[in-house]
Design a protein around this motif. Structure first.
Motif, PDB file in Angstrom:
ATOM      1  N   GLU A 182       0.831  -1.204   0.000  1.00 56.16           N
ATOM      2  CA  GLU A 182       0.000   0.000   0.000  1.00 56.16           C
ATOM      3  C   GLU A 182       0.869   1.260   0.000  1.00 56.16           C
ATOM      4  OE1 GLU A 182      -3.451   2.167   2.738  1.00 56.16           O
ATOM      5  OE2 GLU A 182      -2.855   0.099   3.171  1.00 56.16           O
ATOM      6  N   GLU A 183       1.930   1.254   0.832  1.00 55.35           N
ATOM      7  CA  GLU A 183       2.835   2.408   0.899  1.00 55.35           C
ATOM      8  C   GLU A 183       3.578   2.595  -0.423  1.00 55.35           C
ATOM      9  OE1 GLU A 183       4.004   2.590   5.643  1.00 55.35           O
ATOM     10  OE2 GLU A 183       5.115   1.268   4.311  1.00 55.35           O
ATOM     11  N   GLN A 184       3.948   1.478  -1.052  1.00 56.83           N
ATOM     12  CA  GLN A 184       4.639   1.562  -2.338  1.00 56.83           C
ATOM     13  C   GLN A 184       3.786   2.277  -3.385  1.00 56.83           C
ATOM     14  OE1 GLN A 184       6.510  -1.998  -3.914  1.00 56.83           O
ATOM     15  NE2 GLN A 184       6.977  -2.739  -1.868  1.00 56.83           N
ATOM     16  N   LYS A 185       2.498   1.947  -3.395  1.00 55.87           N
ATOM     17  CA  LYS A 185       1.586   2.589  -4.358  1.00 55.87           C
ATOM     18  C   LYS A 185       1.528   4.105  -4.102  1.00 55.87           C
ATOM     19  CE  LYS A 185      -3.134   2.355  -6.218  1.00 55.87           C
ATOM     20  NZ  LYS A 185      -3.243   3.810  -6.285  1.00 55.87           N
ATOM     21  N   GLU A 186       1.384   4.482  -2.836  1.00 57.04           N
ATOM     22  CA  GLU A 186       1.331   5.904  -2.487  1.00 57.04           C
ATOM     23  C   GLU A 186       2.638   6.601  -2.841  1.00 57.04           C
ATOM     24  OE1 GLU A 186      -0.357   7.021   1.373  1.00 57.04           O
ATOM     25  OE2 GLU A 186      -0.980   4.936   1.598  1.00 57.04           O
ATOM     26  N   LEU A 187       3.749   5.946  -2.505  1.00 55.20           N
ATOM     27  CA  LEU A 187       5.061   6.535  -2.764  1.00 55.20           C
ATOM     28  C   LEU A 187       5.322   6.696  -4.255  1.00 55.20           C
ATOM     29  CD1 LEU A 187       7.201   4.712  -0.052  1.00 55.20           C
ATOM     30  CD2 LEU A 187       6.737   7.165  -0.159  1.00 55.20           C
ATOM     31  N   ASN A 188       4.947   5.699  -5.036  1.00 52.51           N
ATOM     32  CA  ASN A 188       5.146   5.787  -6.494  1.00 52.51           C
ATOM     33  C   ASN A 188       4.357   6.958  -7.085  1.00 52.51           C
ATOM     34  OD1 ASN A 188       6.985   3.685  -6.964  1.00 52.51           O
ATOM     35  ND2 ASN A 188       5.355   2.149  -6.907  1.00 52.51           N
ATOM     36  N   ASP A 189       3.133   7.163  -6.590  1.00 53.89           N
ATOM     37  CA  ASP A 189       2.321   8.299  -7.055  1.00 53.89           C
ATOM     38  C   ASP A 189       2.982   9.625  -6.674  1.00 53.89           C
ATOM     39  OD1 ASP A 189       0.434   6.600  -8.126  1.00 53.89           O
ATOM     40  OD2 ASP A 189      -0.939   6.723  -6.414  1.00 53.89           O
ATOM     41  N   ILE A 190       3.475   9.688  -5.424  1.00 58.87           N
ATOM     42  CA  ILE A 190       4.145  10.903  -4.939  1.00 58.87           C
ATOM     43  C   ILE A 190       5.391  11.186  -5.769  1.00 58.87           C
ATOM     44  CG2 ILE A 190       5.466  11.883  -3.013  1.00 58.87           C
ATOM     45  CD1 ILE A 190       3.520  10.317  -1.140  1.00 58.87           C
ATOM     46  N   ILE A 191       6.198  10.146  -5.969  1.00 60.04           N
ATOM     47  CA  ILE A 191       7.468  10.307  -6.694  1.00 60.04           C
ATOM     48  C   ILE A 191       7.230  10.757  -8.142  1.00 60.04           C
ATOM     49  CG2 ILE A 191       9.442   9.035  -7.631  1.00 60.04           C
ATOM     50  CD1 ILE A 191       9.326   7.350  -5.001  1.00 60.04           C
ATOM     51  N   GLU A 192       6.264  10.125  -8.798  1.00 61.59           N
ATOM     52  CA  GLU A 192       5.961  10.484 -10.184  1.00 61.59           C
ATOM     53  C   GLU A 192       5.551  11.955 -10.298  1.00 61.59           C
ATOM     54  OE1 GLU A 192       2.929   9.161 -13.834  1.00 61.59           O
ATOM     55  OE2 GLU A 192       2.911   8.060 -11.925  1.00 61.59           O
ATOM     56  N   ASP A 193       4.680  12.384  -9.397  1.00 60.33           N
ATOM     57  CA  ASP A 193       4.199  13.766  -9.418  1.00 60.33           C
ATOM     58  C   ASP A 193       5.327  14.739  -9.066  1.00 60.33           C
ATOM     59  OD1 ASP A 193       1.766  15.474  -9.698  1.00 60.33           O
ATOM     60  OD2 ASP A 193       2.266  16.026  -7.635  1.00 60.33           O
ATOM     61  N   ALA A 194       6.109  14.394  -8.042  1.00 63.16           N
ATOM     62  CA  ALA A 194       7.187  15.276  -7.583  1.00 63.16           C
ATOM     63  C   ALA A 194       8.253  15.462  -8.666  1.00 63.16           C
ATOM     64  CB  ALA A 194       7.815  14.712  -6.313  1.00 63.16           C
ATOM     65  N   ILE A 195       8.596  14.383  -9.347  1.00 59.24           N
ATOM     66  CA  ILE A 195       9.597  14.474 -10.424  1.00 59.24           C
ATOM     67  C   ILE A 195       9.121  15.421 -11.522  1.00 59.24           C
ATOM     68  CG2 ILE A 195      10.641  13.176 -12.328  1.00 59.24           C
ATOM     69  CD1 ILE A 195      10.956  10.820 -10.389  1.00 59.24           C
ATOM     70  N   GLU A 196       7.848  15.297 -11.888  1.00 56.98           N
ATOM     71  CA  GLU A 196       7.285  16.161 -12.941  1.00 56.98           C
ATOM     72  C   GLU A 196       7.419  17.644 -12.571  1.00 56.98           C
ATOM     73  OE1 GLU A 196       2.968  17.245 -15.013  1.00 56.98           O
ATOM     74  OE2 GLU A 196       3.175  15.384 -13.858  1.00 56.98           O
ATOM     75  N   HIS A 197       7.081  17.980 -11.314  1.00 57.84           N
ATOM     76  CA  HIS A 197       7.115  19.392 -10.906  1.00 57.84           C
ATOM     77  C   HIS A 197       8.551  19.877 -10.681  1.00 57.84           C
ATOM     78  CE1 HIS A 197       2.825  20.000 -10.743  1.00 57.84           C
ATOM     79  NE2 HIS A 197       2.716  18.801 -10.213  1.00 57.84           N
ATOM     80  N   ALA A 198       9.410  19.006 -10.208  1.00 55.35           N
ATOM     81  CA  ALA A 198      10.819  19.387 -10.031  1.00 55.35           C
ATOM     82  C   ALA A 198      11.483  19.612 -11.387  1.00 55.35           C
ATOM     83  CB  ALA A 198      11.562  18.304  -9.248  1.00 55.35           C
ATOM     84  N   GLU A 199      11.110  18.818 -12.387  1.00 57.23           N
ATOM     85  CA  GLU A 199      11.637  19.017 -13.743  1.00 57.23           C
ATOM     86  C   GLU A 199      11.203  20.370 -14.295  1.00 57.23           C
ATOM     87  OE1 GLU A 199      12.043  14.417 -15.416  1.00 57.23           O
ATOM     88  OE2 GLU A 199      10.169  15.531 -15.725  1.00 57.23           O
ATOM     89  N   HIS A 200       9.949  20.772 -14.050  1.00 65.78           N
ATOM     90  CA  HIS A 200       9.478  22.079 -14.498  1.00 65.78           C
ATOM     91  C   HIS A 200      10.255  23.205 -13.806  1.00 65.78           C
ATOM     92  CE1 HIS A 200       6.125  21.258 -17.181  1.00 65.78           C
ATOM     93  NE2 HIS A 200       5.731  20.280 -16.365  1.00 65.78           N
ATOM     94  N   ILE A 201      10.529  23.015 -12.519  1.00 62.29           N
ATOM     95  CA  ILE A 201      11.294  24.017 -11.759  1.00 62.29           C
ATOM     96  C   ILE A 201      12.691  24.177 -12.360  1.00 62.29           C
ATOM     97  CG2 ILE A 201      12.426  24.460  -9.531  1.00 62.29           C
ATOM     98  CD1 ILE A 201       9.914  23.165  -8.217  1.00 62.29           C
TER      99      ILE A 201
END
Length: 205
Positions: free
Chosen positions: A112-131
């Motif tokens: 369950e934590e892996q699923k949440e973490l993967n969603d967080i990581i995917e979203d965070a990478i996208e926004h950090a790349e834009h930054i």
């Protein structure tokens, strides 16, 4: 002499019974002592196993925190660049945040934590790349969502660093935005020098 023989017989019988009883009692005591020794040894073994398991668990938790700490350090570097109105430093830190998130291993966590973490990581990478590629105004817009991802990440992984969750009520057309900081003192990354002290600390993380 006739009366003496029965008496001697009874005495011998009494001695024999006493000897057998004493032997049985001694055996019981020995068995009891052996049982106690066995129980103590089993208890010691269990304590050693528990200690070993706790040590392994603690090492795994420390390793997990170490990996999340690497992300936190780069995030804080990015936050401080925005506080200083430094677009180039923020872009450079954004790239570091991307690398830190990509290096994070979710395998040690529950399904369950892996699923949440993967969603967080995917979203965070996208926004950090834009930054890493944007001008200051857009950097701050993406930092708002990245900060939510960071708060969600730390809630699952924990961190060895003392952090404060701060809140700016003015950003995003008055909708407000959070950020994480290593300082209790407010230094606003959404407005930098324009409104450096705008905001409040919501909680210690």
């Amino acid at each position: 002499m006739k009366n003496l023989k029965p008496i001697l017989g009874l005495m011998l019988l009494a001695i024999l019974i006493f000897t057998v009883t004493s032997c049985r009692d001694t055996k019981k005591e020995d068995d009891h002592e052996m049982d106690q020794d066995d129980m103590e040894m089993e208890h010691d073994d269990m304590e050693m196993n528990d200690s070993s398991m706790n040590s392994s668990d603690n090492m795994a938790m420390d390793q997990n925190k170490s990996e999340s700490d690497a992300i936190v350090v780069n995030y804080l570097e990015l936050k401080n660049a925005l506080v200083a109105d430094n677009t180039e430093a923020a872009a450079s830190s954004g790239k570091k945040v991307v690398s830190a998130f990509k290096a994070f291993d979710v395998a040690k966590y529950s399904e369950e934590e892996q699923k949440e973490l993967n969603d967080i990581i995917e979203d965070a990478i996208e926004h950090a790349e834009h930054i890493a590629e944007s001008a200051m105004d857009h950097q701050r817009e993406h930092f708002e969502i990245l900060s939510k991802d960071m708060a969600d990440l730390v809630a699952i992984t924990g961190t060895s660093k003392k952090l404060y969750q701060a809140y700016c009520p003015m950003f995003n057309d008055g909708k407000g935005a959070i950020w994480l900081s290593e300082f209790k003192e407010i230094k606003n990354p959404y407005y930098g020098s324009k409104m450096l002290t705008c905001g409040t600390v919501q909680k210690e993380v």
